[in-house]
Motif scaffolding. Structure first.
Motif, PDB file in Angstrom:
ATOM      1  N   GLN A 116      -0.378 -12.377  82.954  1.00  0.00           N
ATOM      2  CA  GLN A 116       0.972 -12.582  82.804  1.00  0.00           C
ATOM      3  C   GLN A 116       1.620 -11.392  83.233  1.00  0.00           C
ATOM      4  O   GLN A 116       2.759 -11.518  83.990  1.00  0.00           O
ATOM      5  CB  GLN A 116       1.385 -12.856  81.489  1.00  0.00           C
ATOM      6  CG  GLN A 116       1.262 -11.664  80.358  1.00  0.00           C
ATOM      7  CD  GLN A 116      -0.157 -11.641  80.023  1.00  0.00           C
ATOM      8  OE1 GLN A 116      -1.177 -12.150  80.210  1.00  0.00           O
ATOM      9  NE2 GLN A 116      -0.448 -10.165  79.179  1.00  0.00           N
ATOM     10  N   ARG A 126       4.830 -16.174  73.937  1.00  0.00           N
ATOM     11  CA  ARG A 126       4.752 -17.466  74.587  1.00  0.00           C
ATOM     12  C   ARG A 126       4.495 -17.187  76.059  1.00  0.00           C
ATOM     13  O   ARG A 126       3.695 -18.159  76.769  1.00  0.00           O
ATOM     14  CB  ARG A 126       6.184 -18.332  74.501  1.00  0.00           C
ATOM     15  CG  ARG A 126       6.228 -19.045  73.252  1.00  0.00           C
ATOM     16  CD  ARG A 126       7.183 -20.194  73.391  1.00  0.00           C
ATOM     17  NE  ARG A 126       8.062 -20.399  74.533  1.00  0.00           N
ATOM     18  CZ  ARG A 126       9.092 -19.952  74.737  1.00  0.00           C
ATOM     19  NH1 ARG A 126       9.826 -19.203  73.923  1.00  0.00           N
ATOM     20  NH2 ARG A 126       9.566 -20.214  76.025  1.00  0.00           N
ATOM     21  N   GLN A 175       8.652 -13.878  69.969  1.00  0.00           N
ATOM     22  CA  GLN A 175       8.527 -15.219  70.353  1.00  0.00           C
ATOM     23  C   GLN A 175       8.317 -15.349  71.813  1.00  0.00           C
ATOM     24  O   GLN A 175       7.495 -16.104  72.157  1.00  0.00           O
ATOM     25  CB  GLN A 175       9.577 -16.146  69.540  1.00  0.00           C
ATOM     26  CG  GLN A 175       9.789 -15.954  68.213  1.00  0.00           C
ATOM     27  CD  GLN A 175      10.855 -16.678  67.761  1.00  0.00           C
ATOM     28  OE1 GLN A 175      11.120 -17.918  68.077  1.00  0.00           O
ATOM     29  NE2 GLN A 175      12.011 -15.948  67.194  1.00  0.00           N
ATOM     30  N   ASN A 208       0.494 -15.303  75.690  1.00  0.00           N
ATOM     31  CA  ASN A 208      -0.621 -15.926  75.063  1.00  0.00           C
ATOM     32  C   ASN A 208      -0.641 -17.630  75.421  1.00  0.00           C
ATOM     33  O   ASN A 208      -1.656 -18.384  75.614  1.00  0.00           O
ATOM     34  CB  ASN A 208      -0.687 -16.232  73.587  1.00  0.00           C
ATOM     35  CG  ASN A 208      -1.150 -14.627  73.247  1.00  0.00           C
ATOM     36  OD1 ASN A 208      -1.754 -13.686  73.960  1.00  0.00           O
ATOM     37  ND2 ASN A 208      -0.745 -14.249  71.949  1.00  0.00           N
ATOM     38  N   GLY A 209       0.593 -18.064  75.661  1.00  0.00           N
ATOM     39  CA  GLY A 209       1.009 -19.460  76.230  1.00  0.00           C
ATOM     40  C   GLY A 209       0.986 -19.783  77.614  1.00  0.00           C
ATOM     41  O   GLY A 209       0.990 -20.747  78.114  1.00  0.00           O
ATOM     42  N   THR A 259      12.803 -19.288  71.902  1.00  0.00           N
ATOM     43  CA  THR A 259      12.292 -20.198  70.952  1.00  0.00           C
ATOM     44  C   THR A 259      11.386 -21.332  71.454  1.00  0.00           C
ATOM     45  O   THR A 259      10.569 -21.889  70.963  1.00  0.00           O
ATOM     46  CB  THR A 259      13.012 -20.829  69.815  1.00  0.00           C
ATOM     47  OG1 THR A 259      14.054 -21.550  70.618  1.00  0.00           O
ATOM     48  CG2 THR A 259      13.901 -19.701  69.148  1.00  0.00           C
ATOM     49  N   GLY A 260      11.791 -21.616  72.532  1.00  0.00           N
ATOM     50  CA  GLY A 260      11.171 -22.657  73.349  1.00  0.00           C
ATOM     51  C   GLY A 260      11.655 -24.079  72.905  1.00  0.00           C
ATOM     52  O   GLY A 260      11.294 -25.175  73.636  1.00  0.00           O
ATOM     53  N   ARG A 272      15.068 -25.557  78.230  1.00  0.00           N
ATOM     54  CA  ARG A 272      14.550 -24.911  76.773  1.00  0.00           C
ATOM     55  C   ARG A 272      14.784 -23.507  76.678  1.00  0.00           C
ATOM     56  O   ARG A 272      15.117 -22.962  77.785  1.00  0.00           O
ATOM     57  CB  ARG A 272      13.190 -25.289  76.719  1.00  0.00           C
ATOM     58  CG  ARG A 272      12.692 -26.519  76.723  1.00  0.00           C
ATOM     59  CD  ARG A 272      11.387 -26.951  76.361  1.00  0.00           C
ATOM     60  NE  ARG A 272      11.039 -28.257  76.093  1.00  0.00           N
ATOM     61  CZ  ARG A 272      11.430 -29.329  75.218  1.00  0.00           C
ATOM     62  NH1 ARG A 272      11.814 -28.477  73.921  1.00  0.00           N
ATOM     63  NH2 ARG A 272      11.114 -30.352  75.056  1.00  0.00           N
ATOM     64  N   ASP A 278       3.546 -19.351  79.520  1.00  0.00           N
ATOM     65  CA  ASP A 278       4.760 -20.190  79.920  1.00  0.00           C
ATOM     66  C   ASP A 278       5.448 -19.176  80.707  1.00  0.00           C
ATOM     67  O   ASP A 278       6.201 -18.222  80.674  1.00  0.00           O
ATOM     68  CB  ASP A 278       5.738 -20.080  78.524  1.00  0.00           C
ATOM     69  CG  ASP A 278       6.892 -20.827  78.731  1.00  0.00           C
ATOM     70  OD1 ASP A 278       7.175 -21.482  79.941  1.00  0.00           O
ATOM     71  OD2 ASP A 278       7.464 -21.373  77.529  1.00  0.00           O
TER      72      ASP A 278
END
Ligand SMILES: [Zn+2]
Length: 267
Positions: free
Chosen positions: A162, A114, A110, A117-118, A37-38, A33, A120
């Motif tokens: 993070q 990610r 982006q 907050n995500g 953008t994921g 990925r 990833d």
């Protein structure tokens, strides 16, 4: 036991086929990925080809102190001589130098959001490589790599820091010492988002501390402080003040992204 070259070639070829099979299964289960953008990628690499030219890497001439890119500066005496920008001359920051990998904008936000907050972690290897390339001259001198800490309450709620992930990845790649326990956040500050530069400064004033038992180890040392985004520099400035009050001789700041004027208060 001696192996004939035919057997050796056979096992080599078998090994290569197995490796390709494992990679194929790996991509089938976890397709590659984009770290921006994921989304699933059709070709090789970690980013859609069109984004490579859109990411504004800050490996250009920057202010020797705060790391602001030259074209964003109102006034610089001689950018190519690596001098300081007007803002740093008018009011020198407490940290010594700051550098960032890329400008924070609609493309890189982006990736950052990610990661931030995500949670990833798939971006971690690549961004740590970028940090090590762009800030190599800062990291090479460091005695300790530290991350801007979260308050324990916030850490429990979020489950990860993070910036500490990034600091740990940089320490692993460079063989530097990671310190994740000396600098602490004693005040559970409100979010910096939406605040003015002075509001941000007030919000994090006195928020960090270093327990007395660590002071001896920090005396005269050089610290590289890692954070995800440099917006106005208020948070890293508060950390740098705390570190220098505790005897640290030199504080450099390295972030993944940097807001280039005008300041975006939504981060
Ligand atoms: Zn500057």
């Amino acid at each position: 036991m001696k192996m004939s070259w035919r057997k050796y070639a056979f096992f080599q070829a078998l090994g290569n086929r197995l490796r390709r099979l494992i990679l194929w299964i790996d991509e089938l289960i976890w397709p590659k990925r984009s770290i921006v953008t994921g989304k699933q990628l059709a070709g090789p690499g970690l980013i859609e080809p069109e984004f490579w030219t859109k990411i504004r890497f800050l490996d250009c001439p920057v202010c020797a102190c705060c790391g602001a890119p030259v074209e964003a500066l109102q006034d610089v005496r001689d950018a190519y001589a690596m001098e300081e920008c007007a803002a740093c001359i008018a009011r020198a920051p407490t940290f010594d130098r700051a550098r960032a990998v890329f400008a924070y904008d609609e493309v890189t936000s982006q990736l950052v959001l990610r990661f931030k907050n995500g949670g990833d972690r798939s971006v971690l290897g690549q961004v740590a490589d970028w940090v090590c390339q762009i800030a190599n001259d800062l990291i090479i001198d460091a005695d300790y790599i530290m991350a801007v800490p979260l308050h324990p309450t916030r850490l429990r709620k979020r489950g990860y820091n993070q910036s500490l992930w990034l600091a740990a990845a940089i320490a692993r790649k460079t063989g530097k010492t990671l310190s994740h326990h000396m600098l602490k956040r004693k005040k559970n500050t409100l979010s910096q988002a939406g605040r003015s530069a002075s509001g941000r400064r007030r919000n994090v004033e006195g928020a960090f501390h270093i327990p007395k038992r660590h002071l001896k180890r920090l005396e005269g040392k050089r610290v590289v402080l890692i954070d995800d985004v440099f917006t106005t520099g208020a948070t890293v400035e508060a950390c740098a003040k705390c570190l220098k009050r505790s005897g640290v001789a030199h504080v450099d700041v390295v972030t993944l992204a940097r807001v280039v004027s005008p300041v975006d208060p939504t981060i």
